[in-house]
Design an enzyme around this catalytic site. Structure first.
Site, PDB file in Angstrom:
ATOM      1  N   SER A 170     -25.252   4.169  37.644  1.00  0.00           N
ATOM      2  CA  SER A 170     -24.897   3.932  39.251  1.00  0.00           C
ATOM      3  C   SER A 170     -23.888   4.989  39.684  1.00  0.00           C
ATOM      4  O   SER A 170     -24.261   6.350  39.340  1.00  0.00           O
ATOM      5  CB  SER A 170     -24.155   2.519  39.320  1.00  0.00           C
ATOM      6  OG  SER A 170     -24.057   2.247  40.862  1.00  0.00           O
ATOM      7  N   THR A 171     -22.743   4.797  40.345  1.00  0.00           N
ATOM      8  CA  THR A 171     -21.844   5.905  40.669  1.00  0.00           C
ATOM      9  C   THR A 171     -21.505   6.919  39.693  1.00  0.00           C
ATOM     10  O   THR A 171     -21.134   6.578  38.454  1.00  0.00           O
ATOM     11  CB  THR A 171     -20.522   5.378  41.241  1.00  0.00           C
ATOM     12  OG1 THR A 171     -20.892   4.295  42.220  1.00  0.00           O
ATOM     13  CG2 THR A 171     -19.666   6.285  41.843  1.00  0.00           C
ATOM     14  N   HIS A 197     -29.122   3.311  40.447  1.00  0.00           N
ATOM     15  CA  HIS A 197     -28.923   2.802  41.502  1.00  0.00           C
ATOM     16  C   HIS A 197     -28.990   3.795  42.689  1.00  0.00           C
ATOM     17  O   HIS A 197     -28.289   4.559  42.789  1.00  0.00           O
ATOM     18  CB  HIS A 197     -27.666   2.149  41.602  1.00  0.00           C
ATOM     19  CG  HIS A 197     -27.372   0.972  40.730  1.00  0.00           C
ATOM     20  ND1 HIS A 197     -25.976   0.425  40.475  1.00  0.00           N
ATOM     21  CD2 HIS A 197     -28.283   0.158  40.201  1.00  0.00           C
ATOM     22  CE1 HIS A 197     -26.264  -0.639  39.916  1.00  0.00           C
ATOM     23  NE2 HIS A 197     -27.462  -0.926  39.452  1.00  0.00           N
ATOM     24  N   MET A 290     -20.187   1.145  39.060  1.00  0.00           N
ATOM     25  CA  MET A 290     -19.521   0.166  39.501  1.00  0.00           C
ATOM     26  C   MET A 290     -20.254  -0.924  39.255  1.00  0.00           C
ATOM     27  O   MET A 290     -21.537  -1.187  39.130  1.00  0.00           O
ATOM     28  CB  MET A 290     -19.206   0.017  40.839  1.00  0.00           C
ATOM     29  CG  MET A 290     -18.302   1.300  41.289  1.00  0.00           C
ATOM     30  SD  MET A 290     -17.955   1.206  42.997  1.00  0.00           S
ATOM     31  CE  MET A 290     -19.124   2.213  43.782  1.00  0.00           C
ATOM     32  N   ASP A 293     -24.102  -4.286  36.126  1.00  0.00           N
ATOM     33  CA  ASP A 293     -25.544  -4.634  35.811  1.00  0.00           C
ATOM     34  C   ASP A 293     -25.899  -3.595  34.704  1.00  0.00           C
ATOM     35  O   ASP A 293     -25.105  -2.535  34.239  1.00  0.00           O
ATOM     36  CB  ASP A 293     -26.253  -3.614  37.052  1.00  0.00           C
ATOM     37  CG  ASP A 293     -27.750  -3.708  37.103  1.00  0.00           C
ATOM     38  OD1 ASP A 293     -28.316  -4.569  36.546  1.00  0.00           O
ATOM     39  OD2 ASP A 293     -28.294  -2.746  37.699  1.00  0.00           O
TER      40      ASP A 293
END
Length: 350
Positions: A170-171, A197, A290, A293
């Site tokens: 993600s991030t 993401h 973050m 997941d």
């Protein structure tokens, strides 16, 4: 939670005020200033010392790229880009310059109304900024600039015959994924599937760019793509990717996300399906991001005899996702991003 001070930078007065109003619905977020271009943003960054900056790319006098270069050199600060779909190629350039994440700004005729639709995503990413480490991001960006040379141990591990690598992030993920893929050899002997993401409309450009700079083939996944060695399939933004068997081969299934889905694309959906179809021949790799997941999917891969790697706190820009995986006991190895490509190669060597 301590207060998060935000500077909003956008050449559109409507966008500045709309983003400001969205942010200020949260009691612990305070917009300490707005700027209409890069020069204005430089002055206000030095004067106001924000914890976070939301940044548009296309602006008069000084664009977002020039401001980003200055910011990362003079006062490294987390930056979330609020960028339109038409800017999707520039998004990845901005991420390479140090932006930590981005949100897709609507571009239709009703964009001024639809802009309110980014509120949930915007608030979620701003809240997560407290756990973000700019020092780790800077080191990862430096690693991107280095040649992808690796020292791979000649020792092989018994009991693994890895055919697919499932990667979730993600991030901070685009840089971490680039570090891995650009270090894989052109004759890499496994397939790679990735869920990062990312909003709809951006993953095609992400895949296209990675394909140009990697030895392996990289493409945005489509319905019915075969999972095969030397090919990387990136789940389309706004969708989820799973797999189905036809004879001896495994193919992708792409499903539209819904408003009820917490993480899009879902790392858990992809990894759980990989585990089901590949069993002990699967490897799961969870990178920076973050939330949680990937925790369920990584555990399923490990429980079916697959191999699992979590990025260590030493290099994860946001340690949320790897931390969740590690705490649940789903990570067989915990490694800094610089060592993950070599471990992947070692475990997939025939």
């Amino acid at each position: 939670m301590s207060e998060i001070k935000v500077l909003v930078v956008d050449d559109s007065a409507y966008s500045r005020q709309t983003i400001r109003k969205m942010l200020e619905t949260e009691p612990n977020i305070r917009v300490i200033g707005v700027a209409s271009n890069g020069i204005d943003a430089m002055f206000k960054t030095l004067k106001l010392k924000p914890d976070l900056i939301t940044l548009d790319i296309e602006m008069p006098e000084m664009d977002g790229f020039t401001f980003l270069r200055w910011l990362m050199k003079e006062r490294p600060t987390p930056v979330i880009m609020v960028s339109s779909y038409s800017d999707n190629r520039t998004v990845f350039k901005a991420l390479e310059l140090g932006a930590v994440d981005f949100i897709a700004k609507p571009t239709t005729k009703k964009a001024s109304i639809e802009l309110h639709g980014i509120k949930k995503d915007l608030l979620s990413k701003v809240r997560g900024i407290k756990s973000l480490r700019m020092d780790r991001l800077s080191k990862n960006l430096e690693l991107l600039m280095k040649e992808g040379t690796l020292r791979v141990s000649s020792i092989t591990q018994e009991g693994h015959n890895i055919e697919v690598i499932a990667v979730g992030a993600s991030t901070g993920g685009p840089a971490a994924i680039q570090i891995i893929l650009t270090r894989l050899p052109s004759d890499f002997s496994a397939g790679v599937v990735i869920s990062q993401h990312m909003p709809r409309g951006f993953t095609a450009s992400f895949a296209e760019r990675l394909d140009k700079i990697s030895g392996v083939r990289v493409k945005e996944a489509e319905e019915g793509d075969e999972v095969k060695k030397g090919t990387v399939l990136i789940c389309p933004g706004g969708s989820h990717m799973s797999f189905r068997r036809r004879g001896q081969k495994i193919f992708t299934t792409i499903k539209e996300s819904t408003q009820m889905d917490k993480y899009i694309p879902s790392v858990d959906t992809m990894m759980s399906s990989v585990s089901e179809h590949f069993g002990s021949r699967a490897m799961g790799v969870i990178l920076t991001g973050m939330g949680s997941d990937g925790k369920v999917g990584m555990l399923e891969i490990k429980n079916r005899g697959g191999y699992t790697i979590a990025e260590s706190e030493e290099t994860a820009v946001v340690f949320g996702m790897p931390s969740e995986v590690i705490n649940t006991g789903a990570a067989e190895r915990i490694l800094p991003i610089s060592e993950i490509p070599a471990e992947i190669i070692r475990m997939t060597r025939r």
